[in-house]
Design a protein around this motif. Structure first.
Motif, PDB file in Angstrom:
ATOM      1  N   LEU A  22       0.835  -1.210   0.000  1.00  0.00           N
ATOM      2  CA  LEU A  22       0.000   0.000   0.000  1.00  0.00           C
ATOM      3  C   LEU A  22       0.864   1.252   0.000  1.00  0.00           C
ATOM      4  O   LEU A  22       0.528   2.253  -0.654  1.00  0.00           O
ATOM      5  N   PHE A  23       1.977   1.221   0.731  1.00  0.00           N
ATOM      6  CA  PHE A  23       2.918   2.343   0.738  1.00  0.00           C
ATOM      7  C   PHE A  23       4.054   2.029  -0.233  1.00  0.00           C
ATOM      8  O   PHE A  23       4.714   0.998  -0.121  1.00  0.00           O
ATOM      9  N   GLU A  24       4.281   2.940  -1.163  1.00  0.00           N
ATOM     10  CA  GLU A  24       5.283   2.722  -2.206  1.00  0.00           C
ATOM     11  C   GLU A  24       6.700   3.012  -1.738  1.00  0.00           C
ATOM     12  O   GLU A  24       7.667   2.482  -2.283  1.00  0.00           O
ATOM     13  N   ASP A  25       6.836   3.887  -0.774  1.00  0.00           N
ATOM     14  CA  ASP A  25       8.140   4.355  -0.347  1.00  0.00           C
ATOM     15  C   ASP A  25       8.900   3.280   0.430  1.00  0.00           C
ATOM     16  O   ASP A  25       8.293   2.398   1.034  1.00  0.00           O
ATOM     17  N   SER A  26      10.222   3.412   0.431  1.00  0.00           N
ATOM     18  CA  SER A  26      11.043   2.491   1.224  1.00  0.00           C
ATOM     19  C   SER A  26      10.826   2.695   2.716  1.00  0.00           C
ATOM     20  O   SER A  26      11.105   1.809   3.522  1.00  0.00           O
ATOM     21  N   GLY A  27      10.358   3.901   3.104  1.00  0.00           N
ATOM     22  CA  GLY A  27       9.991   4.131   4.492  1.00  0.00           C
ATOM     23  C   GLY A  27      10.984   4.901   5.315  1.00  0.00           C
ATOM     24  O   GLY A  27      10.745   5.137   6.506  1.00  0.00           O
ATOM     25  N   TRP A  28      12.100   5.339   4.722  1.00  0.00           N
ATOM     26  CA  TRP A  28      13.071   6.123   5.481  1.00  0.00           C
ATOM     27  C   TRP A  28      13.340   7.424   4.741  1.00  0.00           C
ATOM     28  O   TRP A  28      13.720   7.411   3.575  1.00  0.00           O
ATOM     29  N   ASN A  29      13.143   8.556   5.431  1.00  0.00           N
ATOM     30  CA  ASN A  29      13.292   9.858   4.802  1.00  0.00           C
ATOM     31  C   ASN A  29      14.771  10.191   4.609  1.00  0.00           C
ATOM     32  O   ASN A  29      15.569  10.053   5.542  1.00  0.00           O
ATOM     33  N   GLU A  30      15.107  10.639   3.416  1.00  0.00           N
ATOM     34  CA  GLU A  30      16.515  10.907   3.098  1.00  0.00           C
ATOM     35  C   GLU A  30      17.110  12.053   3.909  1.00  0.00           C
ATOM     36  O   GLU A  30      18.333  12.181   4.011  1.00  0.00           O
ATOM     37  N   THR A  31      16.255  12.888   4.519  1.00  0.00           N
ATOM     38  CA  THR A  31      16.778  13.995   5.330  1.00  0.00           C
ATOM     39  C   THR A  31      16.971  13.601   6.796  1.00  0.00           C
ATOM     40  O   THR A  31      17.421  14.427   7.601  1.00  0.00           O
ATOM     41  N   TRP A  32      16.628  12.365   7.152  1.00  0.00           N
ATOM     42  CA  TRP A  32      16.805  11.907   8.539  1.00  0.00           C
ATOM     43  C   TRP A  32      18.168  11.247   8.699  1.00  0.00           C
ATOM     44  O   TRP A  32      18.520  10.326   7.947  1.00  0.00           O
ATOM     45  N   PRO A  33      18.945  11.640   9.691  1.00  0.00           N
ATOM     46  CA  PRO A  33      20.197  10.925   9.971  1.00  0.00           C
ATOM     47  C   PRO A  33      19.911   9.554  10.571  1.00  0.00           C
ATOM     48  O   PRO A  33      18.846   9.319  11.143  1.00  0.00           O
ATOM     49  N   ALA A  34      20.864   8.655  10.437  1.00  0.00           N
ATOM     50  CA  ALA A  34      20.688   7.294  10.949  1.00  0.00           C
ATOM     51  C   ALA A  34      20.429   7.287  12.450  1.00  0.00           C
ATOM     52  O   ALA A  34      19.755   6.391  12.971  1.00  0.00           O
ATOM     53  N   TYR A  44      18.417   8.860  14.040  1.00  0.00           N
ATOM     54  CA  TYR A  44      17.001   9.024  14.343  1.00  0.00           C
ATOM     55  C   TYR A  44      16.245   7.699  14.381  1.00  0.00           C
ATOM     56  O   TYR A  44      15.035   7.684  14.626  1.00  0.00           O
ATOM     57  N   ARG A  45      16.942   6.594  14.145  1.00  0.00           N
ATOM     58  CA  ARG A  45      16.225   5.312  14.114  1.00  0.00           C
ATOM     59  C   ARG A  45      15.652   4.925  15.475  1.00  0.00           C
ATOM     60  O   ARG A  45      14.826   4.021  15.554  1.00  0.00           O
ATOM     61  N   ASP A  46      16.078   5.608  16.521  1.00  0.00           N
ATOM     62  CA  ASP A  46      15.454   5.367  17.820  1.00  0.00           C
ATOM     63  C   ASP A  46      14.286   6.308  18.074  1.00  0.00           C
ATOM     64  O   ASP A  46      13.627   6.222  19.113  1.00  0.00           O
ATOM     65  N   GLN A  47      14.014   7.215  17.120  1.00  0.00           N
ATOM     66  CA  GLN A  47      12.932   8.184  17.250  1.00  0.00           C
ATOM     67  C   GLN A  47      11.739   7.872  16.350  1.00  0.00           C
ATOM     68  O   GLN A  47      10.628   8.328  16.610  1.00  0.00           O
ATOM     69  N   VAL A  48      11.975   7.116  15.295  1.00  0.00           N
ATOM     70  CA  VAL A  48      10.914   6.838  14.329  1.00  0.00           C
ATOM     71  C   VAL A  48      11.187   5.492  13.671  1.00  0.00           C
ATOM     72  O   VAL A  48      12.336   5.148  13.380  1.00  0.00           O
ATOM     73  N   THR A  49      10.133   4.714  13.462  1.00  0.00           N
ATOM     74  CA  THR A  49      10.253   3.418  12.803  1.00  0.00           C
ATOM     75  C   THR A  49      10.241   3.606  11.292  1.00  0.00           C
ATOM     76  O   THR A  49       9.554   4.476  10.763  1.00  0.00           O
ATOM     77  N   GLN A  50      11.025   2.772  10.608  1.00  0.00           N
ATOM     78  CA  GLN A  50      10.961   2.766   9.151  1.00  0.00           C
ATOM     79  C   GLN A  50       9.515   2.469   8.755  1.00  0.00           C
ATOM     80  O   GLN A  50       8.929   1.467   9.161  1.00  0.00           O
ATOM     81  N   LEU A  51       8.923   3.372   7.966  1.00  0.00           N
ATOM     82  CA  LEU A  51       7.488   3.290   7.697  1.00  0.00           C
ATOM     83  C   LEU A  51       7.119   2.055   6.895  1.00  0.00           C
ATOM     84  O   LEU A  51       7.864   1.621   6.016  1.00  0.00           O
ATOM     85  N   SER A  52       5.956   1.525   7.201  1.00  0.00           N
ATOM     86  CA  SER A  52       5.412   0.392   6.470  1.00  0.00           C
ATOM     87  C   SER A  52       3.904   0.416   6.594  1.00  0.00           C
ATOM     88  O   SER A  52       3.358   0.868   7.604  1.00  0.00           O
ATOM     89  N   ALA A  53       3.225  -0.074   5.553  1.00  0.00           N
ATOM     90  CA  ALA A  53       1.766  -0.203   5.615  1.00  0.00           C
ATOM     91  C   ALA A  53       1.348  -1.364   6.493  1.00  0.00           C
ATOM     92  O   ALA A  53       0.166  -1.525   6.808  1.00  0.00           O
ATOM     93  N   LEU A  54       2.323  -2.184   6.896  1.00  0.00           N
ATOM     94  CA  LEU A  54       2.046  -3.321   7.770  1.00  0.00           C
ATOM     95  C   LEU A  54       3.081  -3.350   8.886  1.00  0.00           C
ATOM     96  O   LEU A  54       4.279  -3.533   8.649  1.00  0.00           O
ATOM     97  N   TRP A  55       2.619  -3.114  10.095  1.00  0.00           N
ATOM     98  CA  TRP A  55       3.456  -3.325  11.270  1.00  0.00           C
ATOM     99  C   TRP A  55       2.560  -3.550  12.471  1.00  0.00           C
ATOM    100  O   TRP A  55       1.342  -3.300  12.426  1.00  0.00           O
ATOM    101  N   VAL A  56       3.133  -4.059  13.544  1.00  0.00           N
ATOM    102  CA  VAL A  56       2.433  -4.143  14.826  1.00  0.00           C
ATOM    103  C   VAL A  56       3.329  -3.512  15.881  1.00  0.00           C
ATOM    104  O   VAL A  56       4.562  -3.499  15.740  1.00  0.00           O
ATOM    105  N   ASP A  57       2.718  -2.985  16.909  1.00  0.00           N
ATOM    106  CA  ASP A  57       3.445  -2.381  18.029  1.00  0.00           C
ATOM    107  C   ASP A  57       4.419  -1.314  17.538  1.00  0.00           C
ATOM    108  O   ASP A  57       5.541  -1.190  18.039  1.00  0.00           O
ATOM    109  N   GLU A  58       3.983  -0.527  16.549  1.00  0.00           N
ATOM    110  CA  GLU A  58       4.778   0.544  15.958  1.00  0.00           C
ATOM    111  C   GLU A  58       6.113   0.031  15.410  1.00  0.00           C
ATOM    112  O   GLU A  58       7.117   0.724  15.386  1.00  0.00           O
ATOM    113  N   GLY A  59       6.098  -1.237  14.964  1.00  0.00           N
ATOM    114  CA  GLY A  59       7.306  -1.801  14.386  1.00  0.00           C
ATOM    115  C   GLY A  59       8.391  -2.085  15.393  1.00  0.00           C
ATOM    116  O   GLY A  59       9.568  -2.187  15.037  1.00  0.00           O
ATOM    117  N   ARG A  60       8.033  -2.259  16.645  1.00  0.00           N
ATOM    118  CA  ARG A  60       9.027  -2.547  17.689  1.00  0.00           C
ATOM    119  C   ARG A  60       9.040  -4.048  17.984  1.00  0.00           C
ATOM    120  O   ARG A  60       7.989  -4.672  18.120  1.00  0.00           O
TER     121      ARG A  60
END
Length: 476
Positions: free
Chosen positions: A222-234, A236-252
């Motif tokens: 459903l989501f076409e993007d890879s899920g990681w914004n190119e302007t975010w430094p690595a 930030y991976r503890d601040q936001v989950t790589q986006l997906s149209a399918l996850w549970v528990d916010e991808g944790r």
């Protein structure tokens, strides 16, 4: 006798301060009836304050008039509903101490602000209000306005299980940002749907069809993007989950944000199917959705998702809502599509300023630039437009709930405690605060304060809190 008189006067003074704080809190929580009484109708889901979220009231300070707030000069009582005098309010805000906001080299930070009267739209204080500055998490204020302008608010996003062929099932992500693996704690608000229920319903459907063994695929297309914004430094991976149209528990998984949230969701679902009596052969793998639907669970309504994203300042939830906005308005389900859809909605509402730039929906990107005018007028739109008013219910109460629970404790910011509702924004060298408050005269105002450049984050937060306190205390 004189000593007793002074003691009685002191007690009465302290009681008066307590009543003022309590009255302000009531005004903040019950804004809807107050607005209705003044002819401004606000609708939407009621705010829910979880038990235990109230902070103790601070020790009252001296007479608030000592810091330039309180009643208008020469007045014995406030003129109810009086519009603040811009010259006075400008001077009081400009006079707040900025010495601790300077850089090590003595350089001054960039500060922009705007205060707007809700009833008339008149600007009652402003400084550099149209200068684009980094908003940090106050980007969410604009994203949620765009979302609620495009959606009715009662829409839900379904996570489904389909069967392309006997013996094969596919778990299909619908972009539910709050889908959980198991129910939230009893009494928690809100209560999102779970894959545990989805697995039970799927198992029941398979058993009824005489199937006890299946392979499991998953579809997050459903989501076409890879899920990681190119302007975010690595980092930030503890601040936001790589986006997906399918996850549970916010991808944790085990408390850690996953880089493969769809696969992890499928693994969890496979284990739940097995526990429900269905044998899952092989390992979950990507698959195209197709065939009849066996089971589904639906997300909480959009208005609850928006309220929760704002109250928790949740980066992941907000980015998913941006992708859903893109899909709903005909844009690609990518970061570029999301920010294009946000700009489109804000422009239609007259809330987009020249020079503004968005690179994400949550505010993690340091490439974002918005103005104090955009935020203050967006808050006014929330306060006057029933479609947008639900967002206010997600704003923390100053000194009481959410991200503001431990703030507004000093003498200058105290008048806003329990009265103002606002969204915070914090990145290194960035502090913002935007919200709504009632003044000492009972006038409802919106405000936005943005500071870029101060190395001392605590002092920057304190300045925005104090600026809000000056506005709330204004009997000017």
């Amino acid at each position: 006798m004189r000593t007793r008189t002074r003691t009685l006067e002191a007690v009465l003074a302290w009681l008066m301060v307590g009543l003022l704080v309590a009255g302000g809190f009531v005004a903040a929580v019950f804004q809807q009836p107050i607005l209705a009484a003044t002819g401004l109708v606000r609708s939407g889901a009621p705010a829910t304050v979880p038990p235990g979220m109230f902070s103790p009231s601070p020790t009252p300070g001296p007479d608030p008039d000592a810091v330039g707030t309180g009643l208008a000069d020469g007045a014995d009582t406030p003129a109810a509903g009086a519009l603040p005098d811009r010259a006075i309010l400008d001077a009081r805000l400009a006079g707040l101490d900025r010495t601790k906001l300077a850089g090590a080299d003595g350089s001054a930070p960039q500060i922009g602000w705007e205060v707007v009267d809700v009833a008339t739209g008149e600007v009652v204080s402003a400084s550099d209000a149209t200068s684009p500055l980094i908003p940090a998490s106050n980007t969410k204020t604009l994203t949620t306005v765009a979302v609620m302008n495009a959606f009715a608010g009662d829409e839900r996003f379904a996570t489904t299980v389909v069967q392309p062929a006997p013996g094969q099932v596919v778990l299909v992500g619908g972009g539910d940002p709050m889908l959980r693996s198991e129910p939230a704690d009893a009494g928690a608000y809100p209560q999102p749907p779970t894959t545990l229920q989805l697995a039970a319903d799927t198992a029941a459907a398979l058993t009824a069809a005489g199937q006890t063994s299946v392979t499991l695929g998953f579809d997050a297309s459903l989501f076409e993007d890879s899920g990681w914004n190119e302007t975010w430094p690595a980092a930030y991976r503890d601040q936001v989950t790589q986006l997906s149209a399918l996850w549970v528990d916010e991808g944790r998984v085990g408390g850690v944000r996953s880089r493969t949230p769809a696969l992890d969701a499928a693994r969890i679902f496979a284990a739940q199917l097995t526990a429900a009596g269905i044998t899952v052969t092989g390992v979950p793998a990507p698959a195209a959705a197709g065939g009849p639907e066996l089971a589904r669970v639906e997300s909480l309504p959009v208005h609850v998702l928006v309220e929760t994203a704002m109250n928790r300042s949740n980066n992941s939830f907000t980015e998913v809502l941006g992708f859903q906005l893109a899909l709903a308005t005909g844009h690609p389900s990518t970061f570029a599509g999301s920010v294009a859809a946000i700009e489109e909605q804000l422009t239609a509402l007259g809330l987009w300023d020249d020079g503004a730039v968005l690179r994400d929906g949550s505010g993690l990107s340091r490439s974002n630039r918005v103005t104090a005018n955009m935020l203050a007028t967006a808050l006014r739109a929330m306060s006057t437009d029933p479609r947008l008013s639900v967002i206010l219910d997600g704003l923390p109460i100053a000194g009481v709930t959410g991200t503001l629970a431990d703030r507004f404790t000093d003498q200058i910011s105290l008048p806003a405690r329990g009265v103002a509702r606002a969204k915070t924004g914090t990145l290194s060298f960035v502090s913002t605060l935007a919200g709504t408050t009632l003044t000492a005269d009972g006038r409802q105002l919106t405000f936005a304060f943005l500071i870029n450049g101060p190395p001392d984050g605590f002092s920057a937060k304190l300045w925005t809190d104090q600026a809000t306190g000056v506005v709330a205390a204004c009997g000017c």
